[in-house]
Write a protein that holds these residues in place. Structure first.
Motif: not given
Length: 483
Positions: A364, A367, A377, A381, A395-396, A399
């Motif tokens: 986190k 990112l 990313k 995940i 959700q990630t 993106t």
């Protein structure tokens, strides 16, 4: 069965002829009336390229490390944007193989072996090889080669081309592929002429210069290839045996390079770090790799010394010496807070040592500082899935950019995410796409059939599953007709 002879005439090449995947249905090579190959439609070219890439996945080990992929795409896009056809689609990837090799396929698929990458001593040398491959595509050399087979179906021509490439890597595989070609096929001749190679050198060098890489790197690397052959004896790699680098070719590229003013071209941090990671990833002897980096720990610029420490820490991580790896990565993060590779490596160490809460925290943070970094990313995940957070993982995934969403890793992560969300049909559907992208169509069919067994499928899901099942079955049937 009787087969007409296959003739392979390759002159002074940096490339082997690429393999094209078997099994594209209902596509015929057009009767090309000129040497530009301009009558091949963009759609046909795209389908050829995608099939070629699927075939490669089924035959060789293609890198799936997101950081390495991110780097090779970055340097590739820099070259393409400065080529004579900057709007053409290209796809760059690394093959995990220690042989010295690079190749171009239809649809702009450019592969570089890890062995060639590690042989380079400067980023511009790597770029020179890639620029040469890009030029083969932009100058339509691959499609000129298809003119002799313009009356063949794509599957038959594909089987022949695949046999040629496999024959250069493995005689056993090559023979098996040749047997798969239907009897009575037209004699197939491929001729990458000396003019093709000179043109690729010339156009590639101009791209190299426009992309701000050192033009002198091309003759320098050619010369290293030539010199390296003397140490192999009878065991010379097939690539160097069938694609010699001549003195005249070196002289020609050096003459062109000398027309440009001399200046320094420093390597990017990405090149140095990717090369270090590839060395660790592809070398089985951890101790010798460790000694290599230790020998460089006190040499070069401050960042080059940091790269050596990064390599040492990667060896520790690979050897599951987590505390040693963590210590070095923490030092590197503190020293170079703007370098995403160091932040990712620290988080990955926590993940591999099963410190899941710490890994989530570190990813986190990474990112937050590097919000558009695809590699971070993807690892975030994976961490979310391992720690039981499938919804944030989904959700990630949403993106990720379009290029990444066409790669096998995306389908694999989507399948895992849907499984964690107890969406069995969707999980099997994405797993089918994963297997298909890896060239395993039969496994893809099985996954679609499993998806269709799920309860309470809506009309939209049924339609998608039926369409994909029919598509996979047709393609597998077409492939088997050539065996």
């Amino acid at each position: 069965m009787n087969f007409k002879p296959l003739t392979l005439s390759l002159a002074l090449g940096m490339l082997p002829i690429p393999a094209i995947a078997l099994g594209i249905e209902k596509i015929e090579l057009p009767d090309m009336g000129d040497s530009s190959g301009s009558l091949i439609s963009p759609l046909q070219e795209q389908e050829l390229g995608e099939a070629f890439f699927r075939n490669l996945h089924a035959q060789i080990e293609i890198n799936e490390d997101a950081e390495i992929q991110q780097y090779i795409e970055t340097i590739g896009r820099q070259l393409v944007s400065n080529s004579d056809t900057p709007g053409n689609p290209f796809h760059f990837f690394v093959v995990l193989d220690d042989s010295i090799n690079a190749f171009a396929g239809p649809g702009g698929y450019i592969g570089v072996n890890s062995g060639l990458f590690l042989l380079t001593e400067a980023e511009s040398e790597l770029a020179s090889v890639m620029a040469h491959e890009v030029a083969h595509v932009t100058q339509r050399h691959l499609y000129r080669a298809f003119e002799a087979a313009r009356k063949l179906s794509i599957p038959t021509a594909a089987a022949t081309l695949a046999a040629i490439l496999l024959g250069t890597q493995s005689p056993e595989l090559g023979q098996a592929a040749l047997i798969a070609v239907q009897a009575g096929s037209t004699q197939f001749q491929i001729d990458f002429t000396r003019d093709n190679e000179m043109e690729a050198d010339r156009v590639g060098m101009q791209t190299l210069v426009d992309a701000n890489y050192d033009p002198r790197s091309m003759p320098v690397f050619f010369e290293r290839l030539q010199q390296s052959t003397r140490y192999y004896g009878q065991g010379i790699p097939e690539f160097l045996r069938t694609h010699p680098v001549s003195a005249s070719r070196i002289a020609d590229t050096r003459g062109r390079a000398d027309q440009y003013p001399y200046r320094q071209y420093p390597d990017s941090k990405g090149y140095l770090l990717t090369k270090a990671k590839l060395r660790v990833l592809t070398t089985s002897d951890n101790q010798s790799t460790l000694k290599y980096f230790q020998a460089h720990e006190n040499q070069g610029t401050p960042f080059q010394r940091a790269v050596a420490r990064y390599g040492i820490a990667l060896v520790h991580l690979k050897s599951q010496q987590f505390s040693d790896a963590e210590k070095i990565f923490r030092q590197l993060v503190a020293q170079y807070p703007n370098q995403p590779q160091f932040a990712a490596a620290l988080a990955r160490t926590a993940l591999d040592s099963r410190q899941f809460d710490q890994a989530l925290k570190l990813y986190k943070q990474a990112l937050h500082y590097f919000p558009n970094d695809v590699a971070i990313k993807i690892e975030f995940i994976e961490t979310l899935l391992k720690t039981g957070y499938p919804e944030p993982a989904k959700q990630t995934l949403a993106t990720l950019n379009t290029r990444t969403r066409k790669q096998p890793i995306y389908y694999e992560l989507m399948a895992q995410t849907q499984a964690a969300l107890e969406q069995d049909a969707e999980s099997h559907r994405y797993l089918a796409e994963y297997y298909y992208a890896k060239g395993q169509t039969e496994a893809a069919i099985m996954q679609i059939k499993l998806a269709k067994q799920a309860k309470e499928l809506n009309f939209y899901q049924q339609a998608i599953l039926n369409e994909r099942l029919n598509f996979f079955i047709r393609e597998e049937k077409q492939r088997k007709q050539n065996h």
